[in-house]
Write a protein that holds these residues in place. Sequence first.
Motif, mmCIF file in Angstrom:
data_model
loop_
_atom_site.group_PDB
_atom_site.id
_atom_site.type_symbol
_atom_site.label_atom_id
_atom_site.label_comp_id
_atom_site.label_asym_id
_atom_site.label_seq_id
_atom_site.Cartn_x
_atom_site.Cartn_y
_atom_site.Cartn_z
ATOM 1 N N MET A 425 -5.094 5.342 -6.890
ATOM 2 C CA MET A 425 -5.320 3.906 -6.834
ATOM 3 C C MET A 425 -4.015 3.208 -7.150
ATOM 4 S SD MET A 425 -8.093 1.908 -6.704
ATOM 5 C CE MET A 425 -8.437 0.193 -6.964
ATOM 6 N N GLY A 426 -3.568 2.383 -6.221
ATOM 7 C CA GLY A 426 -2.392 1.573 -6.503
ATOM 8 C C GLY A 426 -2.777 0.118 -6.370
ATOM 9 N N MET A 427 -2.308 -0.720 -7.269
ATOM 10 C CA MET A 427 -2.721 -2.119 -7.243
ATOM 11 C C MET A 427 -1.706 -2.982 -6.500
ATOM 12 S SD MET A 427 -5.482 -2.232 -9.390
ATOM 13 C CE MET A 427 -5.619 -3.415 -10.708
ATOM 14 N N GLY A 428 -0.629 -2.357 -5.997
ATOM 15 C CA GLY A 428 0.373 -3.135 -5.297
ATOM 16 C C GLY A 428 1.295 -3.887 -6.231
ATOM 17 N N VAL A 429 1.275 -3.489 -7.489
ATOM 18 C CA VAL A 429 2.166 -4.119 -8.458
ATOM 19 C C VAL A 429 2.919 -2.990 -9.144
ATOM 20 C CG1 VAL A 429 2.312 -5.548 -10.532
ATOM 21 C CG2 VAL A 429 0.480 -5.955 -8.862
ATOM 22 N N SER A 430 4.247 -3.030 -9.067
ATOM 23 C CA SER A 430 5.012 -1.867 -9.515
ATOM 24 C C SER A 430 4.865 -1.616 -11.016
ATOM 25 C CB SER A 430 6.487 -2.037 -9.161
ATOM 26 O OG SER A 430 6.973 -3.193 -9.804
ATOM 27 N N THR A 431 4.570 -2.663 -11.789
ATOM 28 C CA THR A 431 4.495 -2.461 -13.241
ATOM 29 C C THR A 431 3.127 -1.969 -13.695
ATOM 30 O OG1 THR A 431 4.032 -4.810 -13.392
ATOM 31 C CG2 THR A 431 6.289 -4.112 -13.888
ATOM 32 N N ILE A 432 2.159 -1.922 -12.750
ATOM 33 C CA ILE A 432 0.852 -1.384 -13.130
ATOM 34 C C ILE A 432 0.796 0.075 -12.709
ATOM 35 C CG2 ILE A 432 -1.647 -1.500 -12.716
ATOM 36 C CD1 ILE A 432 -1.400 -4.474 -12.439
ATOM 37 N N PRO A 433 0.587 0.963 -13.663
ATOM 38 C CA PRO A 433 0.632 2.380 -13.324
ATOM 39 C C PRO A 433 -0.468 2.771 -12.332
ATOM 40 C CG PRO A 433 -0.079 2.053 -15.608
ATOM 41 C CD PRO A 433 0.300 0.722 -15.087
ATOM 42 N N GLN A 434 -0.158 3.752 -11.487
ATOM 43 C CA GLN A 434 -1.172 4.300 -10.584
ATOM 44 C C GLN A 434 -2.134 5.166 -11.370
ATOM 45 O OE1 GLN A 434 0.187 6.534 -7.266
ATOM 46 N NE2 GLN A 434 0.515 4.700 -6.057
ATOM 47 N N PHE A 435 -3.364 5.251 -10.916
ATOM 48 C CA PHE A 435 -4.291 6.191 -11.557
ATOM 49 C C PHE A 435 -5.199 6.791 -10.503
ATOM 50 C CE2 PHE A 435 -6.002 1.898 -11.890
ATOM 51 C CZ PHE A 435 -7.279 2.033 -11.366
ATOM 52 N N ARG A 436 -5.865 7.854 -10.894
ATOM 53 C CA ARG A 436 -6.758 8.530 -9.955
ATOM 54 C C ARG A 436 -8.127 7.861 -9.999
ATOM 55 N NH1 ARG A 436 -6.614 12.641 -6.760
ATOM 56 N NH2 ARG A 436 -4.517 13.289 -7.282
ATOM 57 N N LYS A 437 -8.662 7.591 -8.828
ATOM 58 C CA LYS A 437 -9.989 6.963 -8.756
ATOM 59 C C LYS A 437 -11.068 7.992 -9.068
ATOM 60 C CE LYS A 437 -10.205 5.226 -4.522
ATOM 61 N NZ LYS A 437 -10.640 4.366 -3.415
ATOM 62 N N ASP A 438 -12.259 7.504 -9.412
ATOM 63 C CA ASP A 438 -13.410 8.407 -9.496
ATOM 64 C C ASP A 438 -13.776 8.829 -8.080
ATOM 65 O OD1 ASP A 438 -14.290 8.378 -12.379
ATOM 66 O OD2 ASP A 438 -14.124 6.234 -11.971
ATOM 67 N N ALA A 439 -14.416 9.974 -7.981
ATOM 68 C CA ALA A 439 -14.761 10.481 -6.659
ATOM 69 C C ALA A 439 -15.856 9.624 -6.014
ATOM 70 C CB ALA A 439 -15.227 11.924 -6.761
ATOM 71 N N THR A 440 -16.477 8.798 -6.797
ATOM 72 C CA THR A 440 -17.668 8.120 -6.352
ATOM 73 C C THR A 440 -17.710 6.695 -6.866
ATOM 74 O OG1 THR A 440 -18.982 10.101 -6.158
ATOM 75 C CG2 THR A 440 -20.150 8.138 -6.779
ATOM 76 N N ASP A 441 -18.155 5.790 -6.011
ATOM 77 C CA ASP A 441 -18.361 4.411 -6.447
ATOM 78 C C ASP A 441 -19.665 4.334 -7.244
ATOM 79 O OD1 ASP A 441 -18.035 1.739 -6.768
ATOM 80 O OD2 ASP A 441 -18.314 1.201 -4.664
ATOM 81 N N ARG A 442 -19.958 3.156 -7.750
ATOM 82 C CA ARG A 442 -21.194 2.945 -8.499
ATOM 83 C C ARG A 442 -22.240 2.294 -7.608
ATOM 84 N NH1 ARG A 442 -21.501 3.412 -14.321
ATOM 85 N NH2 ARG A 442 -19.591 4.482 -14.840
ATOM 86 N N ASN A 443 -23.482 2.379 -8.018
ATOM 87 C CA ASN A 443 -24.528 1.645 -7.326
ATOM 88 C C ASN A 443 -25.462 1.127 -8.400
ATOM 89 O OD1 ASN A 443 -27.086 1.021 -6.253
ATOM 90 N ND2 ASN A 443 -26.664 2.222 -4.426
#
Length: 705
Positions: A425-443
């Motif tokens: 997951m990248g937020m498009g802002v260089s100062t915000i660190p990237q992180f790994r998304k969960d494999a699944t969204d919520r419902n």
Amino acid sequence: MSEVTDVKEIFGEDVFNDTVMKERLPKKIYQELRKVIDEGAELSLQVADVVANEMKDWAVEKGATHYTHWFQPLTGTTAEKHDSFISAPKENGKVLLEFSGKELIKGEPDASSFPSGGLRATFEARGYTAWDITSPAFVKRTAVGATLCIPTAFCSYTGEALDKKTPLLRSMEAINTQALRLLKLFGNTTSKRVTPSVGSEQEYFLVDRDLFLKRKDLVFTGRTLFGAMPPKGQELDDHYFGTIKERIGAFMKDLNEELWKLGIPAKTQHNEVAPAQHELAPIYAEANIATDQNQLTMEIMKRVAYKHGLMCLIHEKPFAGVNGSGKHNNWSITTDDGINLLDPGKTPHENKQFLLVLTAVMSAVDKHAALLRESAASPGNDHRLGANEAPPAIISIFLGDQLEDVVEQLVNKGDATSSIKAGKMGMGVSTIPQFRKDATDRNRTSPFAFTGNKFEFRSVGSSASVASPNVVLNTIVAEAFSDICDELEKADDFDLAVHDLIKKLATEHERIIFNGDGYADDWVVEAERRGLPNMKTTVDAIPALTTDQTIKLFEKFGVFSKAELESRTEVAYEAYAKEINIEARAMIDIAGKQIVPSVVKAVNKLADSLNSVKAAVPTANVSTQASLLEETSSLLADTENALVALKKVLADVPTAVSAQELATYFKDDVIKAMDELRAPVDKLEMIVDKELWPMPSYGDLLFEV
Ligand code: ADP
Ligand code: MG
């Protein structure tokens, strides 16, 4: 600045927990007690005597004067009868403080005044409470002083369970036995015990106590029976996760401290969707302990609120038109050596044990969907389920993209060969660190959702004990494990048998999986096509308790006998009828004594003003006054008619009918008459002079905290 809390220092200080026992009990006694707790060995009276005495000394040091067997009758709340520690005065006029092993192990409250659904006749009063050694004793501090509370199970003279805890403990044994059987087949030789864990997220409302006391509907029933929508509701979504107001913050701080002292790991707090609505979630614990802790949490919420001039509303639907409150029941099964049976790992498709457990849960929920639905049924919860604020009354499972894909592969290809991976997951802002998304969204619309390494049963109502849903979850999954073990134990080729079973279960029960929008109308149609039950009300759901399938299930695992199920059915119907009856009577009382008289005053005032304007200026335009007078009078007449009708419906309540027929009458006839009375009154509230309206409005209650 409020003072600093030393959480580590106060946590568990009022609990007779393992540390205290280890410290205070003679080593041999401690070891024997531990054996009873861990392995269910028999407790000797001699050990009990020593434990009781030490428990008493400890409690007295904490200021306790009394002890009580604390239990959970079928009312859904907790019960306690206090006895002081004093002995009969001696010759010198002094008393001793005493507490024996016998008093610790067994209590004898009068069983005839608790709901038993016909299991006990009134003259058969004897009932017993028995120490639940697996849930630690604690000291509760209230206005009556400090009391040593001993968690207990409650049963009749003939041994039938009269409470919520006994079947829960029985169901925990069932899932323990069957899960161990399954694990053994997979070559596990280290795990000794499997326990269901529960984390229950508690939603609640806080309102000002002075305003609350002016609302007789809240006082008598816990929910408003009248009330027009305020100009502002929850449409701006500005309350959810909003900054916590100072008065609420002070409440939360006190609440946390009280909970921590009792060893309840209060963890998360935030504002909920509706104005004046909040949530507290603890860290999960073993199912019976989590159940005890949730009961205590609700009680302490009410008490702390009172201290802050607030009232805590735990009802599922205190206000029509704004979101109600639920209690998400997070559930998982874990071994004593830390294996979570619901943990899919990184590549679920390769994890055969997980896939088997997953498909077992699918089959259990599909087979017993009606029973699971019933376990969350209550009159209060009927207002929420299926009303687009809580899951529908239809039970289905949400698995999320990753697992749904695995199940699809199993069904369509006979094998699962890959697992969808989560991206970065990248937020498009260089100062915000990237992180790994969960494999699944919520419902959020699913009643039973897989959330990473647990299932979240979201249908449970905010005021309910979590015992019943967990009794059902534990037992239906125990049954699925048991059926699976029956097959696998006789298989020649274990791996092949596992493979075939996973595919078979996934295929047979795929219909219970639904990843779409549970609030959509289409789903109701689709669910019907799939043959999934849709029981809209509690009265529709209760029969699930005594179907042949349910009786067979519970008797097989010794969780409920047929007689116990029948008695619980009676209790459920009776409780339903009683609750609606109280609401209907409260409406009659409030409409008759407060609303109609106030509206009569308003009509008179309008008429007077109309006449005086006409007298002063005969040509003045009084059309506003006239039409207001007309509308108010007409709604007043509607109110009076509806009031008379509701009284008649209550006067006509059938006698000499079954509990089911009585409950059905309340569901159909009484609720309809209540709705018909509410409608004109809510319209009146919108046009009658606020000064004359006899009670605080929704706006006052929801925004003046
Ligand atoms: P959410 O996934 O709903 O945002 P949280 O992590 O805040 O969840 O957890 C919600 C509740 O679920 C908490 O009470 C938490 O302790 C509980 N919980 C977390 N993991 C488990 C588990 N493995 N078994 C049971 N309950 C759990
Ligand atoms: Mg949650």
